[in-house]
Structures are given as C-alpha cells and as structure tokens.
Design an enzyme around this catalytic site. Structure first.
Site, PDB file in Angstrom:
ATOM      1  N   ASN A   1       0.869  -1.178   0.000  1.00 27.21           N
ATOM      2  CA  ASN A   1       0.000   0.000   0.000  1.00 27.21           C
ATOM      3  C   ASN A   1       0.907   1.230   0.000  1.00 27.21           C
ATOM      4  OD1 ASN A   1      -1.821   2.048   0.448  1.00 27.21           O
ATOM      5  ND2 ASN A   1      -2.800   1.081   2.223  1.00 27.21           N
TER       6      ASN A   1
ATOM      7  N   ARG B   1      -2.604  -2.101  -3.499  1.00 28.40           N
ATOM      8  CA  ARG B   1      -3.809  -1.301  -3.301  1.00 28.40           C
ATOM      9  C   ARG B   1      -3.730  -0.052  -4.174  1.00 28.40           C
ATOM     10  NH1 ARG B   1      -5.089   3.179   0.932  1.00 28.40           N
ATOM     11  NH2 ARG B   1      -7.321   3.370   0.622  1.00 28.40           N
TER      12      ARG B   1
ATOM     13  N   HIS C   1     -13.100   2.683   0.113  1.00 28.00           N
ATOM     14  CA  HIS C   1     -13.070   1.681   1.194  1.00 28.00           C
ATOM     15  C   HIS C   1     -13.700   0.357   0.735  1.00 28.00           C
ATOM     16  CE1 HIS C   1     -13.093   5.098   4.426  1.00 28.00           C
ATOM     17  NE2 HIS C   1     -11.854   4.686   4.219  1.00 28.00           N
TER      18      HIS C   1
ATOM     19  N   ARG D   1     -11.987  15.803   7.127  1.00 30.56           N
ATOM     20  CA  ARG D   1     -12.809  16.050   5.933  1.00 30.56           C
ATOM     21  C   ARG D   1     -14.248  16.377   6.329  1.00 30.56           C
ATOM     22  NH1 ARG D   1     -11.291  10.529   2.979  1.00 30.56           N
ATOM     23  NH2 ARG D   1      -9.504  10.403   4.354  1.00 30.56           N
TER      24      ARG D   1
ATOM     25  N   ASP E   1      -8.381  13.989  16.160  1.00 28.74           N
ATOM     26  CA  ASP E   1      -8.464  12.599  16.625  1.00 28.74           C
ATOM     27  C   ASP E   1      -9.700  12.424  17.508  1.00 28.74           C
ATOM     28  OD1 ASP E   1      -8.089  10.155  18.247  1.00 28.74           O
ATOM     29  OD2 ASP E   1      -6.130  10.099  17.264  1.00 28.74           O
TER      30      ASP E   1
ATOM     31  N   GLY F   1     -10.876   2.070  12.921  1.00 23.80           N
ATOM     32  CA  GLY F   1     -10.366   2.584  14.202  1.00 23.80           C
ATOM     33  C   GLY F   1     -11.415   2.921  15.241  1.00 23.80           C
ATOM     34  N   ILE F   2     -12.364   3.776  14.904  1.00 21.11           N
ATOM     35  CA  ILE F   2     -13.392   4.180  15.864  1.00 21.11           C
ATOM     36  C   ILE F   2     -14.419   3.051  16.046  1.00 21.11           C
ATOM     37  CG2 ILE F   2     -15.220   5.856  16.340  1.00 21.11           C
ATOM     38  CD1 ILE F   2     -13.629   7.880  14.583  1.00 21.11           C
TER      39      ILE F   2
ATOM     40  N   GLU G   1      -7.901  -5.299   5.298  1.00 21.47           N
ATOM     41  CA  GLU G   1      -7.824  -5.025   3.863  1.00 21.47           C
ATOM     42  C   GLU G   1      -6.689  -5.799   3.205  1.00 21.47           C
ATOM     43  OE1 GLU G   1      -8.341  -0.807   5.196  1.00 21.47           O
ATOM     44  OE2 GLU G   1      -9.106  -0.542   3.183  1.00 21.47           O
TER      45      GLU G   1
HETATM   46  P1  ADP Z   1      -7.364   5.067   8.721  1.00 23.35           P
HETATM   47  O1  ADP Z   1      -8.710   5.639   8.507  1.00 23.35           O
HETATM   48  O2  ADP Z   1      -6.273   6.094   8.754  1.00 23.35           O
HETATM   49  O3  ADP Z   1      -7.054   3.868   7.863  1.00 23.35           O
HETATM   50  P2  ADP Z   1      -8.033   3.564  11.131  1.00 23.35           P
HETATM   51  O4  ADP Z   1      -9.187   2.846  10.578  1.00 23.35           O
HETATM   52  O5  ADP Z   1      -6.976   2.754  11.786  1.00 23.35           O
HETATM   53  O6  ADP Z   1      -7.265   4.514  10.168  1.00 23.35           O
HETATM   54  O7  ADP Z   1      -8.584   4.629  12.185  1.00 23.35           O
HETATM   55  C1  ADP Z   1      -7.720   5.471  12.843  1.00 23.35           C
HETATM   56  C2  ADP Z   1      -8.521   6.480  13.615  1.00 23.35           C
HETATM   57  O8  ADP Z   1      -9.363   5.815  14.558  1.00 23.35           O
HETATM   58  C3  ADP Z   1      -7.641   7.420  14.406  1.00 23.35           C
HETATM   59  O9  ADP Z   1      -7.497   8.637  13.719  1.00 23.35           O
HETATM   60  C4  ADP Z   1      -8.385   7.634  15.698  1.00 23.35           C
HETATM   61  O10 ADP Z   1      -9.001   8.897  15.661  1.00 23.35           O
HETATM   62  C5  ADP Z   1      -9.503   6.609  15.718  1.00 23.35           C
HETATM   63  N1  ADP Z   1      -9.463   5.752  16.898  1.00 23.35           N
HETATM   64  C6  ADP Z   1      -8.690   4.680  17.148  1.00 23.35           C
HETATM   65  N2  ADP Z   1      -9.001   4.137  18.352  1.00 23.35           N
HETATM   66  C7  ADP Z   1      -9.998   4.885  18.863  1.00 23.35           C
HETATM   67  C8  ADP Z   1     -10.767   4.872  20.076  1.00 23.35           C
HETATM   68  N3  ADP Z   1     -10.566   3.960  21.013  1.00 23.35           N
HETATM   69  N4  ADP Z   1     -11.699   5.816  20.235  1.00 23.35           N
HETATM   70  C9  ADP Z   1     -11.931   6.747  19.293  1.00 23.35           C
HETATM   71  N5  ADP Z   1     -11.253   6.821  18.166  1.00 23.35           N
HETATM   72  C10 ADP Z   1     -10.303   5.920  17.933  1.00 23.35           C
END
Ligand code: ADP
Length: 374
Positions: free
Chosen positions: A8, A68, A157, A218, A259, A307-308, A361
């Site tokens: 990637n 990718r 995605h 964004r 974040d 992540g979230i 992915e």
């Molecule tokens: P990307 O979108 O860059 O591929 P990810 O899917 O790994 O990345 O998501 C990363 C994002 O997830 C980080 O910017 C962070 O804000 C958020 N994140 C990760 N863990 C948590 C958590 N426990 N609570 C809230 N947000 C989180």
C-alpha cells in the site's frame, strides 16, 4: 504453502504485509515513512522497496504481489493483472485522485523492478462499489459534462466493505446472498455502505473520498454552493477550498482536534464545541442508516469497523441509541466487552444483528489476488 506480498504505497510512505494464504495470517508487516523528505535517508520508492525486500529476504512460496490502488474509475470492477496498459489507465485516473493514484503507481513500479518474476495484481478501493445502479451513482448535473469529466459517485473503502460484509454473513450463519447489511467504516476516513446479498448498492463517499460522513479532517456532505459562496464572499481560491474541505474540516474544523479520542475526552470534560461535533457526527451516521434501510428494503445486520468502529464502545452506543423503532439495538454488556474478535453486540433475538468486525484489507487483497490467479 503460498503467500502474497501486499503493498500500500502512499506519496511518502510504504505499508507492506506478507500474507500466508493458507492461514490468512500476516508473516511480516511494516511501514516506511517520510520517503523523499529532505531529512530522510530514503530518497524514493525504489529505495524504500529495496529496504523492505532486504528485510523480507527470499520468500520461496511467493505467488504474487498485490497492490492497493485508490481510484479505478468505471474501468475496473475487480482485481486486475498489472500490464503496461493498466499502468497507463491508473495514471490517467490520477485526474480523479491526484494525491493517491500517482503514489500507488510509484509503489507498483518499484515493486515490479524489485520483483520482476512474479505477477503483480492491483485491487482498487472503488471496485466493490461498481455494482451500484446508475440511479445510485449518477449526480444530477449536465450529462455531457458529467460524461466528459467522469463525474459520478464511485465510492471508496471497497476492499474493507467487501471483507466486512462477507464476514458478517459468516457470523450470522447465513448465505451471503440472503443478507442485507449496512457497514459503518469509521476510521480517520469514514464511509457507510449498503450491501445487498454481497453487492454494494449505495455508499456515502462519491467522486472522491470527501463526500458523506464527518471525518477526522474532511467535511463530508455539504451544499455544493458553499464553495461558490466562499469563493465569492471570502475570495477563497479552488486550492484553498480544497485544503479547507479535505484537511481543515470534519472534527478538526469543528473542534481544533482531529483525533476522535481527543474530541471525546474534551466532550466528557464539558467542552461544548466537542459535544456539538459528536452530535453532528452522530446525526450524519443516522441519516445514512435511515436512507440505506429504505434503499435495502429491510435490514439484517449493522456492522462497525475501522479505528473508531472497532475500538470505541461508547460511540457505537451513541451512534445507534434511539433506533429501537427500526429493530436496531445494542446490548451494553456485549458492547463493552474488550475483544479483537468479530462479535455480535446486539441482544439475543434482536431483529437486526449489530456487530463489530475488525477489517483486514491486506488479507482481502491477498485473497482477491489468489482468486484472480486461480
Ligand atoms: P485510517 O482511517 O487512517 O485507515 P483507522 O481505521 O486505523 O485509520 O482509524 C484510525 C482512527 O481511529 C484514528 O485517527 C483515531 O481517531 C480513531 N481511533 C482509534 N481508536 C480509537 C478509540 N478507542 N476511540 C476513538 N477513536 C479511535
């Protein structure tokens, strides 16, 4: 045994994983950053690739390299063997993804030079969404301009939405063809997809990854006239508007923090801007859940990923609270269980099964490479 090397490549970074196809496990993974930056000892992607391959050593069972690529336009709807013609098309599609496609291409060229004896395959972020109907992907603008400049919804995605929706069917114990799913991919970038029987029927990102949900930096959806207004009233140029909407908006624009963890902490500590940002974030998610429920004509599963979505139980609960009238509910104990596994977080017997499924992915790319070569 056989393995696929997944690459990637970003403009200044190179992420890689060696995937074992038999087990699905990653045998080696890593990231090289700051390629070509003034104080960096790695001057270009070719050099970065050589550093990576030195770490990798000789891989006897390597069957291919999977790349990718962000934008495949309307041209690519599945994994594709890299040829000179395909490279030219990826380059031509740079007009639609100026930050991503040229960087992806640098990775492909460096890897081909370093590993000339195995096939190279590209997997596009847009490909999975090529099943959308014209009704879903057409923007209502002048049709000739749209055709000339390839203006339509593509969606992104896709590799994640495909992987996660297939895992959802497995977890439900139902054939993929019988499952209607809404996937919430909530990372730094974020998108929702409506998936009917394994086919993407709608998704929130558009021509570019700017449309849809509120993201880290964004804006997501807004009235397109906002750009016209800011150009006329504030004298902002196209370049400035590009930076504003892609890099200075979303959570960062609303709160000064990009974040989600910081935004959430601030909201808990009484910061009103952070609280409003969470409300806007949630409002947008629910807007899409309602829309996609209607488009799908019913719903079997809602899936959180990225992540979230994978890590934050409180925000999952907040996003879906008050949707019981749609059959969507969360079991608090299940939701709060810390786990890295794919799991159900709705109560037993709920009309809609809510799940958390970690996305992968790289594994999905490796599997698509394998299926193309088979
Ligand atoms: P990307 O979108 O860059 O591929 P990810 O899917 O790994 O990345 O998501 C990363 C994002 O997830 C980080 O910017 C962070 O804000 C958020 N994140 C990760 N863990 C948590 C958590 N426990 N609570 C809230 N947000 C989180």
């Amino acid at each position: 045994m056989s393995s696929v090397f997944v690459v990637n490549s970003g403009s200044s970074s190179l992420k890689y994983q060696l995937i074992d196809l038999r087990t699905g496990a990653s045998r080696l993974s890593g990231l090289i950053e700051r390629i070509g930056e003034p104080d960096s000892f790695i001057s270009d992607h070719s050099e970065a690739m050589n550093v990576v391959l030195a770490k990798l050593g000789v891989v006897d069972d390597l069957i291919a390299v999977g790349h990718r690529v962000v934008h495949g336009g309307s041209e690519f709807d599945g994994p594709t063997l890299v040829t000179a013609e395909v490279e030219r098309e990826i380059e031509a599609l740079s007009r639609l993804a100026p930050l991503h496609n040229p960087a992806n291409l640098l990775g492909i060229r460096a890897a081909k030079k370093a590993l000339p004896h195995v096939p190279h395959v590209v997997v596009f972020d847009t490909a999975f969404h090529q099943t959308m109907s014209p009704a879903a992907y057409t923007y209502a603008i002048d049709k000739d301009i749209a055709r000339e400049y390839k203006v339509r919804r593509y969606g992104f995605h896709g590799t994640s939405h495909k992987y996660v929706s297939e895992q959802a069917a497995v977890l439900l114990g139902k054939p993929l063809g019988a499952v209607r799913t809404i996937v919430l991919h909530l990372g730094n970038g974020a998108s929702v997809a409506a998936i009917d029987g394994g086919r993407s029927v709608d998704t929130s990102m558009g021509l570019t990854p700017l449309q849809g949900l509120v993201m880290g930096t964004r804006s997501g959806d807004l009235d397109p006239a906002v750009l016209i207004h800011l150009n006329r009233a504030a004298g902002m140029s196209i370049a400035e508007l590009d930076v504003l909407l892609n890099k200075q908006s979303g959570l960062l624009g609303l709160t000064g923090m990009g974040d989600m963890r910081d935004v959430q902490d601030a909201a808990i500590n009484g910061n009103e801007e952070a609280e409003l940002a969470l409300q806007v974030w949630r409002h947008r998610i629910r807007h899409y859940i309602g829309a996609y429920y209607a488009q799908l004509g019913g719903l079997d599963a809602v899936v959180f990923t990225a992540g979230i979505g994978e890590n934050n139980a409180l925000l999952r609960r907040r996003a879906l609270a008050g949707l019981e009238h749609l059959g969507i509910q969360i079991d608090n104990d299940r939701n709060e269980l810390a786990s890295r596994a794919a799991r159900v977080i709705s109560p037993a017997g709920a009309q809609v099964t809510v799940m958390v499924i970690p996305t992968n992915e790289e594994l999905e790319i490796a599997r698509q490479v394998e299926s193309l070569l088979a």
